[in-house]
Structures are given as structure tokens and as C-alpha cells.
Scaffold this motif. Structure first.
Motif, PDB file in Angstrom:
ATOM      1  N   HIS A 186      -2.361  -7.701   6.325  1.00 56.44           N
ATOM      2  CA  HIS A 186      -2.584  -6.250   6.281  1.00 56.44           C
ATOM      3  C   HIS A 186      -1.819  -5.595   5.133  1.00 56.44           C
ATOM      4  O   HIS A 186      -1.131  -4.596   5.323  1.00 56.44           O
ATOM      5  N   LEU A 187      -1.970  -6.174   3.944  1.00 57.05           N
ATOM      6  CA  LEU A 187      -1.263  -5.680   2.762  1.00 57.05           C
ATOM      7  C   LEU A 187      -2.026  -4.517   2.137  1.00 57.05           C
ATOM      8  O   LEU A 187      -3.248  -4.557   2.010  1.00 57.05           O
ATOM      9  N   ASP A 188      -1.286  -3.503   1.741  1.00 54.52           N
ATOM     10  CA  ASP A 188      -1.879  -2.386   1.007  1.00 54.52           C
ATOM     11  C   ASP A 188      -2.100  -2.760  -0.455  1.00 54.52           C
ATOM     12  O   ASP A 188      -3.065  -2.314  -1.073  1.00 54.52           O
ATOM     13  N   GLN A 189      -1.174  -3.575  -1.000  1.00 56.13           N
ATOM     14  CA  GLN A 189      -1.280  -3.977  -2.405  1.00 56.13           C
ATOM     15  C   GLN A 189      -0.755  -5.399  -2.593  1.00 56.13           C
ATOM     16  O   GLN A 189       0.179  -5.823  -1.901  1.00 56.13           O
ATOM     17  N   VAL A 190      -1.348  -6.085  -3.552  1.00 54.03           N
ATOM     18  CA  VAL A 190      -0.835  -7.361  -4.047  1.00 54.03           C
ATOM     19  C   VAL A 190      -0.588  -7.146  -5.534  1.00 54.03           C
ATOM     20  O   VAL A 190      -1.517  -6.827  -6.275  1.00 54.03           O
TER      21      VAL A 190
END
Length: 192
Positions: free
Chosen positions: A29-33
Motif C-alpha cells: 500500500h505504497l503511495d510512492q516508489v
């Protein structure tokens, strides 16, 4: 914000890198990589591929495929690119990043510069690969990212590029950039 750092030489960035980032973003559930090309990777002193600027530009082009992906210049500059320094910079920005790493690289984590400090300040997302075993040192926080076999090799891609082929494993924009710049060609064929 839930954030993960994904470092590497990205020489060149290819579809398996993007697949790993997409799977990590979904599973955790990452907002950004943040894709962080290493300017001077300490474990690859024999680097002979594209320049840092070309690798960064290819990474930026590849990141356009997903709004969660960000190309970062955190490791730009003349000094060695140590992961612990990169994570410390991001923490100074008020973020607590995960650190995406392949099982083969994680297997060598205790040889990394200040690895214990790195382990103390981040949690690893280890991309498991068939045939790569690793042990988790005591106290190191690890999440596993089980991936389908992704038989993509940057060295094989570079060989195909040197032979004048644009491999299908490259994002289309990256393939065009390489062709326009004549990257990975014998030095007499390069255009700048």
C-alpha cells in the motif's frame, strides 16, 4: 505517506524493475516508489554502461508509466552512493521509507557500508528470486515480496543493445531514448 526507495544502477531500467515496484506498491500500500539511480555504486566499481545522467533520464522516462513512481536524484554527485546515507536523507525530510532490495543483494547485506545503521533505520522489502537464498541477520526487519520469475538481465539487455537490437524488456520510451542517443553502442557509433 507510505514510501519505498528502490535503488540500483538501472543500466538500463527495464520491465522487471517496473513490475517489482508495481507489486511492492500494491502489496505494501505504497503511495510512492522512488527509483534512485546510483551515481557511484560501491559494489559495482567496474561500471562501464551509460552515464549517470543518461541512467537518470531513462529512469524518469520509465517512471512516467505509473503516478506512484518517482525518479530521484538522491544519489547524484561525485561521492560513493551508500544506501544508509540515502535513507538518512529521506528520514531528514520527515519520511520513514521502506527499502526495496533483491534477494541476491540482501544476501550480501552484512558487507554493506554501515549496514547495521541501515537496518536500524529502515525496513527491507526483499524481492525473492528463485534459487537465491538469504539469511536475515538478527534485528533486521524484512518483508518478503514474492514475485513471479522475472528472467530479465541488464547485462543481457546491454549485449542486445550493443548488437543494435532494442529488446522488448525495455519500456518503449527508454528504448527510443537509447536509440536516439546511441547508448550501449561501440564508442565509434555513439552520438551525443
Amino acid at each position: 505517506m507510505r514510501l519505498a526507495l528502490f535503488g540500483g544502477t538501472f543500466d538500463p531500467i527495464h520491465s522487471a524493475h517496473l513490475t517489482v515496484a508495481r507489486e511492492a506498491a500494491g502489496q505494501f500500500h505504497l503511495d510512492q516508489v522512488w527509483f534512485v539511480p546510483a551515481a557511484h555504486p560501491p559494489h559495482k566499481s567496474d561500471h562501464t554502461g551509460a552515464t549517470y545522467e543518461d541512467r537518470f533520464r531513462m529512469t524518469a522516462l520509465a517512471c512516467e508509466v505509473d503516478p506512484r513512481f518517482v525518479a530521484s536524484r538522491l544519489e547524484a554527485g561525485a561521492s560513493k552512493s551508500y544506501s544508509v546515507d540515502t535513507v538518512e536523507r529521506v528520514r531528514a525530510m520527515g519520511e520513514q521509507p521502506y527499502f526495496i532490495i533483491g534477494a541476491d543483494a540482501f544476501a550480501e547485506i552484512i558487507s554493506w557500508h554501515r549496514w547495521q545503521d541501515l537496518a536500524r533505520i529502515t525496513e527491507f522489502i526483499v524481492v525473492t528470486r528463485p534459487g537465491h537464498q538469504y539469511a536475515t541477520p538478527p534485528g533486521v526487519r524484512v518483508q518478503r515480496l514474492e514475485t513471479v520469475a522475472l528472467p530479465v538481465s541488464s547485462s543481457e539487455i546491454r549485449k542486445k543493445l550493443a548488437a543494435g537490437e532494442i529488446p522488448s524488456e525495455l519500456p518503449a520510451a527508454v528504448g527510443r531514448y537509447i536509440a536516439e542517443r546511441g547508448l550501449y553502442q561501440p564508442s565509434e557509433a555513439r552520438t551525443l
